[in-house]
Design an enzyme around this catalytic site. Structure first.
Site, PDB file in Angstrom:
ATOM      1  N   ALA A 241       3.597   1.450   3.863  1.00 34.15           N
ATOM      2  CA  ALA A 241       3.094   0.658   4.996  1.00 34.15           C
ATOM      3  C   ALA A 241       3.659  -0.763   5.066  1.00 34.15           C
ATOM      4  O   ALA A 241       3.239  -1.539   5.919  1.00 34.15           O
ATOM      5  CB  ALA A 241       1.564   0.615   5.040  1.00 34.15           C
ATOM      6  N   ALA A 242       4.617  -1.095   4.201  1.00 32.49           N
ATOM      7  CA  ALA A 242       5.224  -2.432   4.304  1.00 32.49           C
ATOM      8  C   ALA A 242       5.932  -2.578   5.658  1.00 32.49           C
ATOM      9  O   ALA A 242       5.852  -3.627   6.314  1.00 32.49           O
ATOM     10  CB  ALA A 242       6.196  -2.670   3.153  1.00 32.49           C
ATOM     11  N   GLY A 243       6.622  -1.517   6.087  1.00 30.43           N
ATOM     12  CA  GLY A 243       7.280  -1.553   7.404  1.00 30.43           C
ATOM     13  C   GLY A 243       6.261  -1.641   8.530  1.00 30.43           C
ATOM     14  O   GLY A 243       6.491  -2.315   9.543  1.00 30.43           O
ATOM     15  N   ASP A 244       5.119  -0.973   8.338  1.00 33.04           N
ATOM     16  CA  ASP A 244       4.073  -1.032   9.374  1.00 33.04           C
ATOM     17  C   ASP A 244       3.487  -2.433   9.462  1.00 33.04           C
ATOM     18  O   ASP A 244       3.223  -2.939  10.564  1.00 33.04           O
ATOM     19  CB  ASP A 244       2.959  -0.022   9.056  1.00 33.04           C
TER      20      ASP A 244
HETATM   21  O1  RIB Z   1       4.473   4.083   7.033  1.00 30.08           O
HETATM   22  C1  RIB Z   1       3.561   4.603   6.110  1.00 30.08           C
HETATM   23  C2  RIB Z   1       2.827   5.756   6.719  1.00 30.08           C
HETATM   24  O2  RIB Z   1       3.747   6.797   6.984  1.00 30.08           O
HETATM   25  C3  RIB Z   1       1.784   6.388   5.848  1.00 30.08           C
HETATM   26  O3  RIB Z   1       0.527   5.771   5.963  1.00 30.08           O
HETATM   27  C4  RIB Z   1       1.810   7.839   6.280  1.00 30.08           C
HETATM   28  O4  RIB Z   1       0.652   8.255   6.907  1.00 30.08           O
HETATM   29  C5  RIB Z   1       3.038   7.986   7.173  1.00 30.08           C
HETATM   30  O5  RIB Z   1       2.694   8.011   8.502  1.00 30.08           O
END
Ligand code: RIB
Length: 295
Positions: A241-244
């Protein structure tokens, strides 16, 4: 936000298994995740007002994910529950060095339609930023991009298996690929260093591209100029989730009126801080946590 929500099933391992290999790991953890939901929560924790458009399963995973989003103040009015369909699930192995490998079973995320998005047209028309990824059908992503009234950010993750429609790229204001996604979109089959990233990003038909480069930070390509934004030096615990969180923070910067380079400067700090804590949504920091984890 139009995107996915997954229940992440996470196991810590020493190293990511190779093809054909079995490795033993730690205890299974069930964590709220999904690129769409993660980016929604990331922006909400940074102070943005966020609405999420998508689909959950009608199982326990769906309930857990809705609760997680609502706890962070995300508006879930347009997050539909899909009868008889399982929630999206991600199987995640996290290695000792913080790297991960992910397999996603999309479940209800694959049922998001253009009509679902159309039903939330008023939300999209009034949003300052619309954040999109590729864990829901392209039809829904295209509908969102065309209905969005503000800045459209597309994080083309996971890397698309087929070329994205030209009309979608034309509707995107800021494309945010990582190096792998950039190579896929540009049809390039080789390593992507900083110089190559600039060359490939210039080839894409988007007005602005922000390439995420992991420990190297990000590269902002706008109006023909390339600006490298370095990352703080960290020792990652978990890069999930760093990219998120980078995308959520980039949106937060734009909402607060920062220019794209300054938004990317904020986003690399938020992304780096995210790697210092485990799990997708649990790791997403508030502004105070960004400062306390990094400084
Ligand atoms: O970017 C990380 C996410 O990728 C995770 O939380 C997983 O669910 C996938 O969607």
């Amino acid at each position: 936000m139009v995107g996915s929500a997954n229940l992440d099933l996470v196991v810590d391992v020493t190293t990511i298994p190779l093809v054909g290999e079995t490795v033993m790991g730690g205890d299974l953890r069930r964590i709220p995740g999904g690129k769409g939901a993660n980016q929604a929560v990331a922006a909400a924790r940074l102070g943005c007002t966020v609405a999420m458009i998508g689909r959950l399963g009608d199982d326990e995973g769906g309930q857990l994910l809705r609760q997680a989003l609502e706890q962070d103040g995300v508006d879930t009015e347009h997050l539909l529950t899909t009868a008889g369909v399982a929630n999206g699930v991600a199987l995640i192995a996290v290695a000792a060095d913080g790297d991960n490998a992910i397999v996603v079973s999309p479940g209800a995320n694959a049922r998001v339609t253009g009509q679902d998005v159309q039903a939330a047209a008023a939300v999209l028309a009034s949003a300052t930023v619309t954040l999109l990824q590729l864990e829901v059908p392209t039809e829904a992503v295209m509908a969102a991009a065309s209905l969005a009234g503000g800045t459209v950010i597309l994080n083309p993750a996971p890397a698309p298996l087929e070329p994205l429609p030209a009309a979608l790229l034309a509707a995107v204001d800021v494309l945010v690929p990582n190096q792998t996604e950039l190579a896929t979109l540009a049809g390039y089959d080789g390593p992507v260093d900083l110089d190559r990233a600039a060359t490939l990003a210039h080839q894409l038909p988007c007005s602005a591209v922000v390439v995420t480069l992991g420990a190297q930070g990000a590269l902002v390509i706008e109006n023909g100029d390339a600006t490298h934004v370095p990352s703080p030096v960290v020792t990652p615990v978990d890069t999930t989730a760093a990219g998120d969180s980078f995308c959520g923070a980039l949106a937060d910067g734009i909402v607060r009126g920062l220019n794209l380079v300054d938004s990317a400067r904020w986003a690399v700090r938020v992304g780096a801080a995210t790697t210092l804590s485990a799990g997708a949504q649990p790791s997403l920091p508030t502004p105070a946590e960004v400062a306390s984890r990094l400084d």
